[in-house]
Design a protein around this motif. Structure first.
Motif, PDB file in Angstrom:
ATOM      1  N   GLY A   1      37.476  37.002  34.219  1.00 27.19           N
ATOM      2  CA  GLY A   1      37.231  37.539  32.556  1.00 27.19           C
ATOM      3  C   GLY A   1      36.034  37.873  32.580  1.00 27.19           C
ATOM      4  N   ALA A   2      35.676  38.587  31.706  1.00 24.78           N
ATOM      5  CA  ALA A   2      34.687  39.584  30.661  1.00 24.78           C
ATOM      6  C   ALA A   2      33.335  38.367  30.791  1.00 24.78           C
ATOM      7  CB  ALA A   2      35.069  40.640  29.602  1.00 24.78           C
ATOM      8  N   THR A   3      32.991  37.965  30.241  1.00 19.75           N
ATOM      9  CA  THR A   3      31.945  36.575  30.599  1.00 19.75           C
ATOM     10  C   THR A   3      31.481  36.088  31.823  1.00 19.75           C
ATOM     11  OG1 THR A   3      33.709  34.624  30.766  1.00 19.75           O
ATOM     12  CG2 THR A   3      33.201  35.067  28.664  1.00 19.75           C
ATOM     13  N   LYS A   4      32.162  36.972  32.864  1.00 21.95           N
ATOM     14  CA  LYS A   4      31.422  36.441  34.396  1.00 21.95           C
ATOM     15  C   LYS A   4      31.242  37.979  35.170  1.00 21.95           C
ATOM     16  CE  LYS A   4      33.669  31.899  34.519  1.00 21.95           C
ATOM     17  NZ  LYS A   4      34.205  31.619  33.316  1.00 21.95           N
ATOM     18  N   ALA A   5      30.253  38.818  34.429  1.00 22.04           N
ATOM     19  CA  ALA A   5      30.471  40.343  35.043  1.00 22.04           C
ATOM     20  C   ALA A   5      29.992  40.257  35.630  1.00 22.04           C
ATOM     21  CB  ALA A   5      29.631  41.219  34.028  1.00 22.04           C
ATOM     22  N   GLU A   6      28.955  39.598  36.668  1.00 21.51           N
ATOM     23  CA  GLU A   6      27.835  39.354  37.846  1.00 21.51           C
ATOM     24  C   GLU A   6      29.396  39.205  38.659  1.00 21.51           C
ATOM     25  OE1 GLU A   6      27.717  35.345  36.619  1.00 21.51           O
ATOM     26  OE2 GLU A   6      27.880  36.814  35.274  1.00 21.51           O
ATOM     27  N   TYR A   7      30.099  38.755  38.351  1.00 21.87           N
ATOM     28  CA  TYR A   7      31.413  38.375  40.003  1.00 21.87           C
ATOM     29  C   TYR A   7      32.184  39.807  40.091  1.00 21.87           C
ATOM     30  CZ  TYR A   7      31.390  33.205  39.317  1.00 21.87           C
ATOM     31  OH  TYR A   7      30.226  32.241  38.885  1.00 21.87           O
ATOM     32  N   PHE A   8      32.017  40.117  39.072  1.00 19.57           N
ATOM     33  CA  PHE A   8      33.105  41.963  39.360  1.00 19.57           C
ATOM     34  C   PHE A   8      32.847  42.446  40.555  1.00 19.57           C
ATOM     35  CE2 PHE A   8      35.583  42.170  36.131  1.00 19.57           C
ATOM     36  CZ  PHE A   8      35.355  41.937  35.352  1.00 19.57           C
ATOM     37  N   ALA A   9      30.950  42.691  41.037  1.00 21.83           N
ATOM     38  CA  ALA A   9      31.170  43.534  41.916  1.00 21.83           C
ATOM     39  C   ALA A   9      31.155  42.885  43.952  1.00 21.83           C
ATOM     40  CB  ALA A   9      29.683  43.448  42.818  1.00 21.83           C
ATOM     41  N   GLU A  10      31.591  41.498  43.538  1.00 25.10           N
ATOM     42  CA  GLU A  10      31.772  40.287  44.480  1.00 25.10           C
ATOM     43  C   GLU A  10      33.356  41.504  44.911  1.00 25.10           C
ATOM     44  OE1 GLU A  10      31.285  38.968  48.143  1.00 25.10           O
ATOM     45  OE2 GLU A  10      29.753  39.625  46.835  1.00 25.10           O
ATOM     46  N   ILE A  11      34.257  41.482  44.035  1.00 24.84           N
ATOM     47  CA  ILE A  11      35.371  41.030  43.968  1.00 24.84           C
ATOM     48  C   ILE A  11      35.525  42.483  44.127  1.00 24.84           C
ATOM     49  CG2 ILE A  11      38.000  41.374  41.545  1.00 24.84           C
ATOM     50  CD1 ILE A  11      35.997  38.901  40.484  1.00 24.84           C
ATOM     51  N   ARG A  12      34.632  43.581  43.537  1.00 27.50           N
ATOM     52  CA  ARG A  12      35.682  44.903  43.757  1.00 27.50           C
ATOM     53  C   ARG A  12      35.286  45.269  45.596  1.00 27.50           C
ATOM     54  NH1 ARG A  12      39.559  46.537  41.705  1.00 27.50           N
ATOM     55  NH2 ARG A  12      39.086  47.600  38.984  1.00 27.50           N
ATOM     56  N   LYS A  13      34.913  44.645  46.338  1.00 29.56           N
ATOM     57  CA  LYS A  13      34.827  44.634  47.723  1.00 29.56           C
ATOM     58  C   LYS A  13      36.097  44.427  48.209  1.00 29.56           C
ATOM     59  CE  LYS A  13      29.756  43.464  48.106  1.00 29.56           C
ATOM     60  NZ  LYS A  13      28.670  42.374  48.133  1.00 29.56           N
ATOM     61  N   ILE A  14      36.571  43.531  47.651  1.00 26.12           N
ATOM     62  CA  ILE A  14      38.165  43.033  48.095  1.00 26.12           C
ATOM     63  C   ILE A  14      39.118  43.671  48.058  1.00 26.12           C
ATOM     64  CG2 ILE A  14      39.355  41.197  48.151  1.00 26.12           C
ATOM     65  CD1 ILE A  14      36.991  39.082  48.113  1.00 26.12           C
ATOM     66  N   ILE A  15      38.922  43.918  46.069  1.00 21.18           N
ATOM     67  CA  ILE A  15      40.732  44.242  45.520  1.00 21.18           C
ATOM     68  C   ILE A  15      39.452  45.393  45.429  1.00 21.18           C
ATOM     69  CG2 ILE A  15      42.646  43.392  45.727  1.00 21.18           C
ATOM     70  CD1 ILE A  15      40.848  42.596  42.563  1.00 21.18           C
ATOM     71  N   PRO A  16      39.195  46.681  45.432  1.00 25.53           N
ATOM     72  CA  PRO A  16      39.080  47.467  45.390  1.00 25.53           C
ATOM     73  C   PRO A  16      39.548  48.900  44.079  1.00 25.53           C
ATOM     74  CG  PRO A  16      39.220  48.267  47.417  1.00 25.53           C
ATOM     75  CD  PRO A  16      39.884  47.292  47.520  1.00 25.53           C
ATOM     76  N   ASN A  17      40.534  49.126  44.404  1.00 26.29           N
ATOM     77  CA  ASN A  17      41.551  49.548  43.556  1.00 26.29           C
ATOM     78  C   ASN A  17      41.515  49.189  42.662  1.00 26.29           C
ATOM     79  OD1 ASN A  17      40.511  52.166  44.949  1.00 26.29           O
ATOM     80  ND2 ASN A  17      41.281  51.497  46.815  1.00 26.29           N
ATOM     81  N   SER A  18      42.399  47.521  42.431  1.00 27.94           N
ATOM     82  CA  SER A  18      43.510  47.233  41.760  1.00 27.94           C
ATOM     83  C   SER A  18      43.249  46.889  40.278  1.00 27.94           C
ATOM     84  CB  SER A  18      43.564  45.588  41.930  1.00 27.94           C
ATOM     85  OG  SER A  18      43.914  45.685  43.738  1.00 27.94           O
ATOM     86  N   PHE A  19      44.091  47.196  39.710  1.00 27.33           N
ATOM     87  CA  PHE A  19      43.175  46.956  38.359  1.00 27.33           C
ATOM     88  C   PHE A  19      43.274  45.538  38.163  1.00 27.33           C
ATOM     89  CE2 PHE A  19      44.950  51.330  36.984  1.00 27.33           C
ATOM     90  CZ  PHE A  19      44.093  51.806  35.868  1.00 27.33           C
ATOM     91  N   LEU A  20      41.982  45.277  37.202  1.00 30.55           N
ATOM     92  CA  LEU A  20      41.807  43.180  36.230  1.00 30.55           C
ATOM     93  C   LEU A  20      41.909  43.730  35.084  1.00 30.55           C
ATOM     94  CD1 LEU A  20      38.477  43.945  38.382  1.00 30.55           C
ATOM     95  CD2 LEU A  20      41.149  43.184  39.506  1.00 30.55           C
ATOM     96  N   LEU A  21      42.673  42.984  34.460  1.00 24.13           N
ATOM     97  CA  LEU A  21      43.066  42.920  33.318  1.00 24.13           C
ATOM     98  C   LEU A  21      41.794  41.706  32.797  1.00 24.13           C
ATOM     99  CD1 LEU A  21      43.838  42.822  30.802  1.00 24.13           C
ATOM    100  CD2 LEU A  21      45.317  40.493  31.292  1.00 24.13           C
ATOM    101  N   VAL A  22      40.991  42.016  31.841  1.00 26.61           N
ATOM    102  CA  VAL A  22      39.286  40.862  31.643  1.00 26.61           C
ATOM    103  C   VAL A  22      39.689  40.907  30.029  1.00 26.61           C
ATOM    104  CG1 VAL A  22      37.178  41.648  31.648  1.00 26.61           C
ATOM    105  CG2 VAL A  22      38.527  43.386  33.361  1.00 26.61           C
ATOM    106  N   PRO A  23      39.980  39.926  29.675  1.00 28.86           N
ATOM    107  CA  PRO A  23      39.834  39.530  28.711  1.00 28.86           C
ATOM    108  C   PRO A  23      38.175  38.738  28.511  1.00 28.86           C
ATOM    109  CG  PRO A  23      40.541  36.986  30.430  1.00 28.86           C
ATOM    110  CD  PRO A  23      40.347  38.936  30.586  1.00 28.86           C
ATOM    111  N   GLY A  24      37.826  38.083  27.287  1.00 28.44           N
ATOM    112  CA  GLY A  24      36.748  37.354  27.060  1.00 28.44           C
ATOM    113  C   GLY A  24      35.682  38.695  25.816  1.00 28.44           C
ATOM    114  N   VAL A  25      36.109  40.125  26.161  1.00 25.32           N
ATOM    115  CA  VAL A  25      34.809  40.967  25.394  1.00 25.32           C
ATOM    116  C   VAL A  25      35.308  40.801  23.941  1.00 25.32           C
ATOM    117  CG1 VAL A  25      34.581  43.266  24.423  1.00 25.32           C
ATOM    118  CG2 VAL A  25      34.781  42.768  26.515  1.00 25.32           C
ATOM    119  N   GLY A  26      33.794  40.243  23.043  1.00 29.55           N
ATOM    120  CA  GLY A  26      34.174  40.301  21.709  1.00 29.55           C
ATOM    121  C   GLY A  26      33.609  39.326  21.831  1.00 29.55           C
ATOM    122  N   ALA A  27      35.208  38.057  21.452  1.00 25.98           N
ATOM    123  CA  ALA A  27      34.402  36.817  20.223  1.00 25.98           C
ATOM    124  C   ALA A  27      34.352  35.764  21.627  1.00 25.98           C
ATOM    125  CB  ALA A  27      36.260  36.136  20.039  1.00 25.98           C
ATOM    126  N   GLN A  28      34.740  35.797  23.293  1.00 26.89           N
ATOM    127  CA  GLN A  28      33.703  34.615  23.783  1.00 26.89           C
ATOM    128  C   GLN A  28      32.348  35.169  23.883  1.00 26.89           C
ATOM    129  OE1 GLN A  28      37.479  33.454  27.014  1.00 26.89           O
ATOM    130  NE2 GLN A  28      38.374  34.836  25.439  1.00 26.89           N
TER     131      GLN A  28
END
Lengths: 271, 271
Positions: A188-215
């Motif tokens: 979720g886009a509402t958890k932007a601060e988590y993305f750095a940690e996530i990229r350490k585990i899955i550097p190349n996987s595609f992420l589907l990111v809901p939550g930009v805008g209304a949320q």
């Protein structure tokens, strides 16, 4: 569709926008309600007006199932329309399915074969043998929930399991599943601060990111921590685009909202 | 249907059997394939032959979605047939849904209103605001995955979260959700030794128990640890009953297999 084809499309369109087709009959322009299939007519107009600005469409199955057989027909017509007219588009059935092995195979057949989507979202709670049946389909993609955009994400997903949050365990564990290269993840886009940690585990996987805008999620923050070498992001917007106007100009209004996001994305990609 | 009505039915029939209607066209008698709607005709015959021996039917939505609109029509005809002819039966849409709030409401409408099931199964991963929309429907029941019968249950569900297994956290946390008295839980029969621990947390909740029969779970063990004051168990059998014969005698064979389980249950209830 292969991941390479998706990346090529992103680079051509200078966009990694996904548009959520979550059609609620109470929210679409009232003149459409007189038509035989208002949901499909609405989708068709939105798609025709935005396909050059986005790379993916994501109908959420809940909004179709709520209208029974008629809803399922609208979903089938929508995916057929996409596959026929815009075969370059990446299609996502946002279904959040998951069941024991042979049953997951039936779901995979429903979405990958019968409806011919490129991808489907799944839930991780039932573990490996509930997800691997989806991964067995060649050139199809399985998008697993990792860290969702809602408040309830803090109930279990961020709880510590053996010193690491559950969603981190989900990412790490699933990397070892068979055909895991076909996995993408929902973050979720509402958890932007988590993305750095996530990229350490899955550097190349595609992420589907809901939550930009209304949320309330922020595109710049998500891209700062989430972009990978291959872009690796699909940013979803639903309500902000498809319900930009409730009047007869709804398709034009959708184009304008999609264009705003595409321009923002182009600027980010050019950096 | 209220829980009291379900318990009354169990006591009258001396059975807490649920029959899973997971219809695979490759497994049903071949003469049915010539009919216009083989799935519905199969279900109708199974229901007519077993309704006096069980208290619930549970179609798994995957098996219907795999056949597209035709499959969804078979599901609709099946639930309508049940509600019209056997209104005392408790009906379960085994759908394992779950999404952010307003989307879960759409799923709840699909299963509780459009299809008029008494209950639906849901996944807990997205937390409170993904499940509470289902709980808002009066006299409907939401059956949440806790500890499933498959091998993948050990990937996350049994992992320790703050010294307690995740599935225990799911049980404890969900007890505090709004209208949690409408919650039931899925606990696999293959995990009989866990039932004692589970009953300490939710002494009275109904448990839907798959995994008896084909998956290797044992009815006696489950009942030893799982029965509550109000019985509190729905034991599901799918393949063992509906595919007892692949010939024209399939309905009779289903009756015989259901009868075996019902007799075993009657003996347990009489103790």
């Amino acid at each position: 569709m292969t991941t390479t084809q998706l990346v090529t499309q992103i680079k051509q369109k200078k966009s990694f926008l996904c548009i959520g087709l979550d059609v609620d009959l109470n929210k679409i322009p009232s003149h459409l309600l007189e038509l035989d299939d208002p949901i499909f007519e609405f989708n068709k107009a939105i798609i025709d007006a935005t396909h050059h600005l986005c790379v993916a469409y994501k109908p959420n199955t809940a909004f179709y199932e709520a209208y029974g057989i008629k809803g399922w027909q609208s979903l089938e017509k929508t995916i057929t329309y996409l596959n026929t007219n815009y075969p370059e588009i990446f299609t996502i059935a946002d279904a959040k399915r998951g069941d024991i092995g042979n049953t997951s195979t039936m779901y995979a057949k429903a979405f990958f074969e019968d409806l011919a989507f490129d991808s489907v979202t799944v839930a991780p709670y039932m573990g490996k043998d509930s997800v691997e049946p989806f991964l067995a389909f060649k050139d199809k993609h399985t998008i697993m929930l990792a860290l969702t955009s809602n408040e309830g994400a803090f109930d279990f997903q961020t709880k510590k399991v053996d010193k690491k949050e559950l969603y981190i365990q989900v990412l790490e564990t699933s990397k070892n599943w068979k055909n895991s290269e076909s996995l993408m993840y929902v973050v979720g886009a509402t958890k932007a601060e988590y993305f750095a940690e996530i990229r350490k585990i899955i550097p190349n996987s595609f992420l589907l990111v809901p939550g930009v805008g209304a949320q309330g999620g922020n595109l710049q923050d998500v891209c700062k921590y989430g972009l990978s070498e291959n872009i690796g992001l699909l940013i979803n917007s639903s309500r902000g685009i498809i319900y930009a106007s409730k009047n007869k100009d709804y398709a034009l209004a959708a184009t304008q909202q999609a264009k705003k996001l595409q321009v923002e994305m182009e600027t980010i990609l050019n950096k």
